[in-house]
Scaffold this motif. Sequence first.
Motif, short mmCIF file in Angstrom:
data_model
loop_
_atom_site.label_atom_id
_atom_site.label_comp_id
_atom_site.label_asym_id
_atom_site.label_seq_id
_atom_site.Cartn_x
_atom_site.Cartn_y
_atom_site.Cartn_z
N SER A 239 -8.65 -19.66 -1.64
CA SER A 239 -8.92 -18.91 -0.41
C SER A 239 -10.35 -19.07 0.06
N ALA A 240 -11.16 -19.85 -0.65
CA ALA A 240 -12.54 -20.12 -0.25
C ALA A 240 -12.88 -21.54 -0.64
N ILE A 241 -14.02 -22.00 -0.11
CA ILE A 241 -14.44 -23.37 -0.40
C ILE A 241 -15.71 -23.34 -1.25
N ASP A 242 -16.02 -24.54 -1.79
CA ASP A 242 -17.22 -24.61 -2.65
C ASP A 242 -18.50 -24.25 -1.91
N LEU A 243 -18.52 -24.46 -0.59
CA LEU A 243 -19.71 -24.12 0.19
C LEU A 243 -20.00 -22.64 0.11
N ASP A 244 -18.95 -21.81 0.08
CA ASP A 244 -19.15 -20.37 -0.03
C ASP A 244 -19.83 -20.02 -1.35
N VAL A 245 -19.43 -20.69 -2.43
CA VAL A 245 -20.05 -20.44 -3.73
C VAL A 245 -21.52 -20.87 -3.70
N LEU A 246 -21.76 -22.04 -3.11
CA LEU A 246 -23.14 -22.53 -3.02
C LEU A 246 -24.02 -21.58 -2.23
N GLN A 247 -23.49 -21.11 -1.11
CA GLN A 247 -24.27 -20.16 -0.29
C GLN A 247 -24.53 -18.86 -1.04
N SER A 248 -23.55 -18.39 -1.78
CA SER A 248 -23.75 -17.14 -2.53
C SER A 248 -24.75 -17.34 -3.66
N GLU A 249 -24.77 -18.54 -4.28
CA GLU A 249 -25.75 -18.81 -5.33
C GLU A 249 -27.17 -18.87 -4.74
N VAL A 250 -27.27 -19.43 -3.54
CA VAL A 250 -28.56 -19.41 -2.85
C VAL A 250 -29.00 -17.96 -2.61
N GLY A 251 -28.05 -17.13 -2.24
CA GLY A 251 -28.35 -15.71 -2.04
C GLY A 251 -28.85 -15.05 -3.31
N GLN A 441 -21.82 -2.05 8.62
CA GLN A 441 -21.62 -3.43 9.07
C GLN A 441 -21.37 -4.36 7.90
N PHE A 442 -22.15 -4.19 6.82
CA PHE A 442 -21.97 -5.04 5.65
C PHE A 442 -20.59 -4.85 5.03
N GLU A 443 -20.18 -3.60 4.86
CA GLU A 443 -18.88 -3.34 4.27
C GLU A 443 -17.75 -3.88 5.14
N ALA A 444 -17.91 -3.73 6.45
CA ALA A 444 -16.87 -4.24 7.35
C ALA A 444 -16.80 -5.76 7.30
N GLU A 445 -17.97 -6.40 7.31
CA GLU A 445 -18.01 -7.86 7.30
C GLU A 445 -17.47 -8.40 5.98
N ASN A 446 -17.80 -7.70 4.88
CA ASN A 446 -17.28 -8.12 3.58
C ASN A 446 -15.78 -7.96 3.51
N ALA A 447 -15.26 -6.86 4.08
CA ALA A 447 -13.81 -6.66 4.09
C ALA A 447 -13.12 -7.73 4.92
N ARG A 448 -13.70 -8.08 6.05
CA ARG A 448 -13.12 -9.13 6.90
C ARG A 448 -13.12 -10.46 6.16
N ASN A 449 -14.20 -10.73 5.41
CA ASN A 449 -14.26 -11.97 4.65
C ASN A 449 -13.19 -11.99 3.57
N ASN A 451 -10.35 -10.70 3.76
CA ASN A 451 -9.07 -10.94 4.42
C ASN A 451 -9.01 -12.29 5.13
N GLY A 452 -10.08 -13.09 5.00
CA GLY A 452 -10.09 -14.41 5.60
C GLY A 452 -10.38 -14.43 7.07
N ARG A 453 -10.89 -13.35 7.62
CA ARG A 453 -11.18 -13.29 9.05
C ARG A 453 -12.67 -13.45 9.35
N SER A 454 -13.46 -13.76 8.34
CA SER A 454 -14.90 -13.97 8.54
C SER A 454 -15.36 -15.02 7.55
N THR A 455 -16.62 -15.41 7.67
CA THR A 455 -17.20 -16.40 6.77
C THR A 455 -18.19 -15.72 5.82
N PHE A 456 -18.42 -16.40 4.69
CA PHE A 456 -19.39 -15.83 3.76
C PHE A 456 -20.78 -15.81 4.37
N ARG A 457 -21.05 -16.76 5.25
CA ARG A 457 -22.34 -16.79 5.93
C ARG A 457 -22.58 -15.48 6.68
N ALA A 458 -21.56 -14.99 7.35
CA ALA A 458 -21.68 -13.72 8.07
C ALA A 458 -21.90 -12.57 7.10
#
Length: 504
Positions: A239-251, A441-449, A451-458
């Motif tokens: 349900s996610a791509i390796d780019l999401d993991v990379l971005q989260s590791e940068v975070g 906003q953070f909780e809403a954006e995380n919930a959308r992510n 559910n696949g309706r947002s990106t990890f970048r957001a």
Amino acid sequence: MRLRLLLAASLATAALRAQTPDTTGTTPVAPAPATVPSTVPATPSVRPLTLDEAVALALDKNFDLKIQRLATDSAGDSLIIAESAYDPTLSLTTARSYSQSIDGVTSQSGLDTRIGASQKIATGATISGSGSLDRSSSRPSLSSSLNPVFNSDVSLSVRQPLLRGFGTTVNRAAINRAKLGVSIANLDLKDSVLATIRSVESAYYTLAFARAQLDVRRFSLEVAEKLVSENRTRVSVGSAIDLDVLQSEVGVANARRALLQAEQTARNAEDNLVALINPFQFAVTPGPVVLPELGAITVSFDRSYKLARDQAPDLASTQLSIEQLKLDAAVAKKNQLPTLDVGAAFGYNARKNNAGEAASDVWGSDGHNWQLDATVSLPWGLRADKARHRQALSTLNREQLRLQQLDQSILVQVRSAIRAVETNDESVRIAALATKLSEEQFEAENARNQNGRSTFRAVQEAKEDLDTARISELQARLALTNALADLSRLEASSLTRYRINLDQ
């Protein structure tokens, strides 16, 4: 929901109300609580450190206050020195003499003793009294009836200036100036106490902010690590791509860097506070400290300005300096007169063949003497004295102008301080609202992510916005507490708040 609970717990920890210690606060010197010796490795104290305790420690150990107390003691000694000019002076003189003629036929010997006392009085006069008993003998005897011969005398003399140097204004000027100097020194001590309190408040609030900021950074790292774990799980299920993991590791890396910087800031803030309250004792870091929870804030310019004018040490010290300069001007004006001193002396003397009779008969003897004299002196043109008077008046006028300038400066500072309190009070409310909205906003954006309706970048951007909002709220609270402390410093109301009684 777990994110909300973690956030609420962290904010509650940072916002605990400062507790008031059980201290009397009757003097600026307070006993220091027990500390671990400096040889012990640095460890954090588990005992909370209240602001009242920090202020009491600083008033007892701060270097600036110790230096100012020495200056106050010196001012007291200056007063003693000025008053000692009117202490009586006692004198005792004794001399033995012997002389012999060239041919060795005749010789004379003597023993002379004189005791006296003199004292200056406030009019400028000097009163002196003395008595003597002299013994002399000769060989061969110069008098068939008196050999040895004893001479005794008592005398009283007065010398009074009538023009220059006359009057209590001139002669007590040094004492009155020294008394004003003691008052000025006490005001300088008061100013140092207020400055020390303000420094401690600033260091204490800064440490509370730095530690609260550290909590925010720790919470941010925890959230970043949780997001990495969640992204890895989502990648494993497709349900996610390796780019999401990379971005989260940068975070996570950024969160760790921010945490290290926050830790450095907190350690520096701890050292700054310890340097004020317990110099050189860096072995134990201060215990838990918190930013005070502030309720409704009401300020009044009229009230604060009146307090500042009535209580500000700088203004009162300048007014006393003006009084000193008025004394200097009065003395300089009197010194433009020529010198006219008059003197009078009267005494009795007796001459007997033994010491007892000479001493006892001096008052009933017919031998007496008196003297009246006058001395006049006038420097040509009195140019130097007139110039000194002009200098004294110029210095007085300059200090009076400085007083007006200082009064205006206090007016401007109070206006600015009131404005800062009102502005920062509103900023705290806005920042708290921004934090609440950023959290939502953070909780809403995380919930959308999720559910696949947002990106990890957001999600990452929303988390960074939340961190910024929380730090901004802490900064707003720090700015408000500092603004209130600045206003108290101007009003000199810090002494009342910490129950400090300066014994003048």
